[in-house]
Design a protein around this motif. Sequence first.
Motif, PDB file in Angstrom:
ATOM      1  N   LEU A 137       0.778  -0.978  -0.147  1.00 38.66           N
ATOM      2  CA  LEU A 137       0.007  -0.087   0.005  1.00 38.66           C
ATOM      3  C   LEU A 137       0.889   1.223   0.013  1.00 38.66           C
ATOM      4  O   LEU A 137       2.125   1.116   0.272  1.00 38.66           O
ATOM      5  CB  LEU A 137      -1.035  -0.003   1.355  1.00 38.66           C
ATOM      6  CG  LEU A 137      -0.482  -0.109   2.607  1.00 38.66           C
ATOM      7  CD1 LEU A 137      -0.117   1.206   3.200  1.00 38.66           C
ATOM      8  CD2 LEU A 137      -1.223  -0.756   3.644  1.00 38.66           C
ATOM      9  N   TYR A 146      -4.490   2.324  11.125  1.00 41.67           N
ATOM     10  CA  TYR A 146      -5.527   1.547  10.132  1.00 41.67           C
ATOM     11  C   TYR A 146      -4.893   0.030  10.163  1.00 41.67           C
ATOM     12  O   TYR A 146      -3.928  -0.382  10.466  1.00 41.67           O
ATOM     13  CB  TYR A 146      -5.162   2.012   8.533  1.00 41.67           C
ATOM     14  CG  TYR A 146      -5.584   3.560   8.303  1.00 41.67           C
ATOM     15  CD1 TYR A 146      -6.740   3.654   7.779  1.00 41.67           C
ATOM     16  CD2 TYR A 146      -4.539   4.523   8.575  1.00 41.67           C
ATOM     17  CE1 TYR A 146      -7.171   5.018   7.379  1.00 41.67           C
ATOM     18  CE2 TYR A 146      -4.988   5.741   8.277  1.00 41.67           C
ATOM     19  CZ  TYR A 146      -6.224   6.198   7.764  1.00 41.67           C
ATOM     20  OH  TYR A 146      -6.538   7.458   7.305  1.00 41.67           O
ATOM     21  N   ALA A 185      -5.457  -3.064   7.349  1.00 45.88           N
ATOM     22  CA  ALA A 185      -5.592  -3.368   5.566  1.00 45.88           C
ATOM     23  C   ALA A 185      -5.417  -4.658   5.279  1.00 45.88           C
ATOM     24  O   ALA A 185      -4.425  -5.423   6.020  1.00 45.88           O
ATOM     25  CB  ALA A 185      -4.699  -2.535   4.794  1.00 45.88           C
ATOM     26  N   GLU A 231      -6.903   2.630  -0.811  1.00 50.18           N
ATOM     27  CA  GLU A 231      -7.255   3.398   0.250  1.00 50.18           C
ATOM     28  C   GLU A 231      -8.562   3.000   0.648  1.00 50.18           C
ATOM     29  O   GLU A 231      -8.907   2.894   1.962  1.00 50.18           O
ATOM     30  CB  GLU A 231      -6.953   4.848   0.449  1.00 50.18           C
ATOM     31  CG  GLU A 231      -7.065   5.565   1.504  1.00 50.18           C
ATOM     32  CD  GLU A 231      -6.540   7.039   1.465  1.00 50.18           C
ATOM     33  OE1 GLU A 231      -6.902   7.717   2.388  1.00 50.18           O
ATOM     34  OE2 GLU A 231      -6.173   7.519   0.335  1.00 50.18           O
ATOM     35  N   TRP A 286      -8.997   0.136   3.306  1.00 53.18           N
ATOM     36  CA  TRP A 286      -8.318   0.401   4.696  1.00 53.18           C
ATOM     37  C   TRP A 286      -9.407   0.398   5.845  1.00 53.18           C
ATOM     38  O   TRP A 286     -10.433   1.333   5.378  1.00 53.18           O
ATOM     39  CB  TRP A 286      -7.351   1.548   4.867  1.00 53.18           C
ATOM     40  CG  TRP A 286      -6.207   1.518   3.706  1.00 53.18           C
ATOM     41  CD1 TRP A 286      -5.871   0.464   2.664  1.00 53.18           C
ATOM     42  CD2 TRP A 286      -5.264   2.926   3.638  1.00 53.18           C
ATOM     43  NE1 TRP A 286      -4.913   0.941   1.983  1.00 53.18           N
ATOM     44  CE2 TRP A 286      -4.518   2.243   2.392  1.00 53.18           C
ATOM     45  CE3 TRP A 286      -5.228   3.843   3.887  1.00 53.18           C
ATOM     46  CZ2 TRP A 286      -3.331   3.045   1.833  1.00 53.18           C
ATOM     47  CZ3 TRP A 286      -4.368   4.658   3.247  1.00 53.18           C
ATOM     48  CH2 TRP A 286      -3.225   4.241   2.270  1.00 53.18           C
TER      49      TRP A 286
END
Length: 206
Positions: free
Chosen positions: A64, A97, A99, A108, A111
């Motif tokens: 990411l 976050y 993910a 995004e 997430w």
Amino acid sequence: VAYRDVTQGNLGSYVSQVDSPLQTRLCEDCRVLDFFPDSAHVLAAYQKRLVRQRLTAGSCSLLLEVRYDDIRAAVVGPEGRRVAFLTADAMGTSVLYVAPIGEQAVPEREWVRVIDDDNFLDSPAWSPDGSLLYFISARDGFRCVWAQRIKQDGIPTGGPTTVLHSHVSPSMMEWPLPAIAVTPNRLYFLVGEVKGDIWTMKLDRR
């Protein structure tokens, strides 16, 4: 183990076996944040990019990429399919976050925003079964250890709960390198205490 060191004036990230003096240099511009369960890959941050990097070949796959701030901390879930990472949003608020980890970079929109803090947020750590996410936060005015229950899909359930309160004067308790490590029956954390002494002496009145 993973660590950073300066060699011939250059800062680099290294990994080494615990029982061996040999070390492997991975990169100059990355930080090794965690190991994957297969022990063949590490989780590394290249400023705003989070990657899975092979120890032997050094090849990387992007997991990411954040937009507003560097990745401050990140940990792989015990099953190797989720990652918790800390960065900042557009307002400068620290955000933790979760993910999923896949073959392609995760956008995004996938997430999950677990927790945020305008004061202090650091050192995420998973419980061994992946059901809890620990972190250090100053959400009550002091740097304490908190935990958030996480479902298998990464969605938080309920609110954060306190694991360890450290309610002393903020100027008297420092966390020089905030860090949490979790085992099946213990939680380890790094803390430094600042102390001072008052001395008296006799003055020469001559």
